[in-house]
Design a protein around this motif. Structure first.
Motif, PDB file in Angstrom:
ATOM      1  N   VAL A  49     -58.747 -65.093 -48.123  1.00 37.77           N
ATOM      2  CA  VAL A  49     -58.945 -64.045 -49.132  1.00 37.77           C
ATOM      3  C   VAL A  49     -58.489 -62.697 -48.585  1.00 37.77           C
ATOM      4  O   VAL A  49     -57.862 -61.909 -49.296  1.00 37.77           O
ATOM      5  N   TRP A  50     -58.764 -62.424 -47.305  1.00 34.93           N
ATOM      6  CA  TRP A  50     -58.350 -61.139 -46.732  1.00 34.93           C
ATOM      7  C   TRP A  50     -56.820 -61.030 -46.745  1.00 34.93           C
ATOM      8  O   TRP A  50     -56.265 -59.989 -47.046  1.00 34.93           O
ATOM      9  N   GLU A  51     -56.146 -62.125 -46.428  1.00 36.78           N
ATOM     10  CA  GLU A  51     -54.679 -62.158 -46.452  1.00 36.78           C
ATOM     11  C   GLU A  51     -54.174 -61.886 -47.871  1.00 36.78           C
ATOM     12  O   GLU A  51     -53.255 -61.093 -48.079  1.00 36.78           O
ATOM     13  N   ALA A  52     -54.770 -62.530 -48.858  1.00 34.79           N
ATOM     14  CA  ALA A  52     -54.374 -62.334 -50.249  1.00 34.79           C
ATOM     15  C   ALA A  52     -54.607 -60.892 -50.687  1.00 34.79           C
ATOM     16  O   ALA A  52     -53.776 -60.295 -51.379  1.00 34.79           O
ATOM     17  N   CYS A  53     -55.720 -60.327 -50.280  1.00 33.18           N
ATOM     18  CA  CYS A  53     -56.037 -58.933 -50.615  1.00 33.18           C
ATOM     19  C   CYS A  53     -54.987 -57.997 -50.012  1.00 33.18           C
ATOM     20  O   CYS A  53     -54.492 -57.097 -50.687  1.00 33.18           O
ATOM     21  N   GLY A  54     -54.647 -58.218 -48.748  1.00 31.37           N
ATOM     22  CA  GLY A  54     -53.654 -57.382 -48.079  1.00 31.37           C
ATOM     23  C   GLY A  54     -52.277 -57.499 -48.691  1.00 31.37           C
ATOM     24  O   GLY A  54     -51.481 -56.561 -48.641  1.00 31.37           O
ATOM     25  N   ASN A  55     -51.988 -58.650 -49.308  1.00 30.70           N
ATOM     26  CA  ASN A  55     -50.691 -58.879 -49.949  1.00 30.70           C
ATOM     27  C   ASN A  55     -50.711 -58.563 -51.440  1.00 30.70           C
ATOM     28  O   ASN A  55     -49.805 -58.969 -52.168  1.00 30.70           O
ATOM     29  N   GLN A  56     -51.766 -57.889 -51.899  1.00 28.31           N
ATOM     30  CA  GLN A  56     -51.904 -57.521 -53.313  1.00 28.31           C
ATOM     31  C   GLN A  56     -51.887 -58.749 -54.236  1.00 28.31           C
ATOM     32  O   GLN A  56     -51.393 -58.694 -55.355  1.00 28.31           O
ATOM     33  N   MET A  57     -52.440 -59.875 -53.750  1.00 27.53           N
ATOM     34  CA  MET A  57     -52.449 -61.125 -54.509  1.00 27.53           C
ATOM     35  C   MET A  57     -53.881 -61.621 -54.727  1.00 27.53           C
ATOM     36  O   MET A  57     -54.137 -62.823 -54.744  1.00 27.53           O
ATOM     37  N   LEU A  58     -54.792 -60.698 -54.887  1.00 25.54           N
ATOM     38  CA  LEU A  58     -56.214 -61.043 -54.927  1.00 25.54           C
ATOM     39  C   LEU A  58     -56.560 -62.015 -56.053  1.00 25.54           C
ATOM     40  O   LEU A  58     -57.354 -62.931 -55.860  1.00 25.54           O
ATOM     41  N   LEU A  59     -55.972 -61.858 -57.215  1.00 21.00           N
ATOM     42  CA  LEU A  59     -56.311 -62.762 -58.312  1.00 21.00           C
ATOM     43  C   LEU A  59     -55.781 -64.170 -58.068  1.00 21.00           C
ATOM     44  O   LEU A  59     -56.190 -65.111 -58.739  1.00 21.00           O
ATOM     45  N   LEU A  83     -65.461 -59.410 -49.220  1.00 19.49           N
ATOM     46  CA  LEU A  83     -64.790 -59.055 -47.964  1.00 19.49           C
ATOM     47  C   LEU A  83     -65.491 -57.891 -47.272  1.00 19.49           C
ATOM     48  O   LEU A  83     -65.622 -57.876 -46.048  1.00 19.49           O
ATOM     49  N   TRP A  84     -65.927 -56.920 -48.048  1.00 23.46           N
ATOM     50  CA  TRP A  84     -66.639 -55.772 -47.489  1.00 23.46           C
ATOM     51  C   TRP A  84     -67.900 -56.244 -46.761  1.00 23.46           C
ATOM     52  O   TRP A  84     -68.229 -55.772 -45.679  1.00 23.46           O
ATOM     53  N   SER A 114     -55.759 -53.566 -44.795  1.00 22.13           N
ATOM     54  CA  SER A 114     -54.930 -54.616 -45.377  1.00 22.13           C
ATOM     55  C   SER A 114     -54.993 -55.911 -44.578  1.00 22.13           C
ATOM     56  O   SER A 114     -54.722 -56.978 -45.105  1.00 22.13           O
ATOM     57  N   ARG A 115     -55.348 -55.821 -43.335  1.00 23.99           N
ATOM     58  CA  ARG A 115     -55.529 -57.014 -42.497  1.00 23.99           C
ATOM     59  C   ARG A 115     -56.966 -57.040 -41.987  1.00 23.99           C
ATOM     60  O   ARG A 115     -57.546 -55.999 -41.709  1.00 23.99           O
ATOM     61  N   MET A 116     -57.500 -58.246 -41.870  1.00 26.45           N
ATOM     62  CA  MET A 116     -58.866 -58.370 -41.378  1.00 26.45           C
ATOM     63  C   MET A 116     -58.918 -57.897 -39.933  1.00 26.45           C
ATOM     64  O   MET A 116     -58.128 -58.339 -39.098  1.00 26.45           O
ATOM     65  N   PRO A 117     -59.837 -56.990 -39.636  1.00 32.23           N
ATOM     66  CA  PRO A 117     -59.994 -56.556 -38.240  1.00 32.23           C
ATOM     67  C   PRO A 117     -60.376 -57.738 -37.354  1.00 32.23           C
ATOM     68  O   PRO A 117     -61.036 -58.677 -37.790  1.00 32.23           O
ATOM     69  N   ILE A 118     -59.957 -57.676 -36.117  1.00 32.39           N
ATOM     70  CA  ILE A 118     -60.278 -58.736 -35.162  1.00 32.39           C
ATOM     71  C   ILE A 118     -61.771 -58.683 -34.859  1.00 32.39           C
ATOM     72  O   ILE A 118     -62.283 -57.640 -34.455  1.00 32.39           O
ATOM     73  N   PRO A 119     -62.464 -59.799 -35.079  1.00 34.57           N
ATOM     74  CA  PRO A 119     -63.902 -59.808 -34.777  1.00 34.57           C
ATOM     75  C   PRO A 119     -64.136 -59.612 -33.283  1.00 34.57           C
ATOM     76  O   PRO A 119     -63.384 -60.110 -32.455  1.00 34.57           O
ATOM     77  N   ASN A 120     -65.199 -58.881 -32.979  1.00 30.75           N
ATOM     78  CA  ASN A 120     -65.591 -58.665 -31.590  1.00 30.75           C
ATOM     79  C   ASN A 120     -67.068 -59.022 -31.496  1.00 30.75           C
ATOM     80  O   ASN A 120     -67.922 -58.224 -31.827  1.00 30.75           O
TER      81      ASN A 120
END
Length: 136
Positions: A49-59, A83-84, A114-120
């Motif tokens: 979903v994060w990838e789709a959101c970053g690519n403006q393809m959320l729907l 995502l938030w 636009s990209r999911m931050p790397i989890p730490n």
């Protein structure tokens, strides 16, 4: 469940928000959070979903069983709020109250990267062993 709970064994308000976000994404997309039957880039719901959101393809992630029978404005909000809520740094997650306000159109959508931050994840350290002397 938020990955940090696996390492610490403790839940918190932020981990509850994370769980809420996963459920929101599962509802919007009509699938489980981890699906081994999907290709690797789609196996993790959050990553996909994060990838789709970053690519403006959320729907494009919306549950196909809905057959486009949904309110577009509402459906755009649900995965973004999801995502938030699963934002890797817990400090970037909203409170449940903030998330509900956005879902109810009482607050603006959050600005997500636009990209999911790397989890730490904080992994508890184990005490190091004293070097042993093998000389006899």
């Amino acid at each position: 469940m938020v990955p940090k709970c696996y390492t610490t064994g403790k839940a918190s308000k932020k981990s509850d928000v994370y769980s809420f976000g996963v459920v929101a994404l599962e509802i919007a997309c009509g699938r489980k959070s981890i699906e081994s039957t999907y290709e690797e880039q789609e196996a993790s719901l959050v990553d996909w979903v994060w990838e789709a959101c970053g690519n403006q393809m959320l729907l494009g992630v919306v549950d196909k069983k809905l057959s486009a029978d949904f309110n577009v404005k509402e459906m755009e909000r649900l995965p973004i709020v999801g995502l938030w809520c699963v934002h890797p740094p817990p400090s970037m997650r909203p409170s449940i109250k903030q998330a509900i306000k956005v879902l109810n159109f009482e607050a603006a959508l959050p600005n997500l990267p636009s990209r999911m931050p790397i989890p730490n994840y904080d992994i508890p350290s184990t005490p190091s062993s004293e070097p042993t002397n093998l000389v006899h």
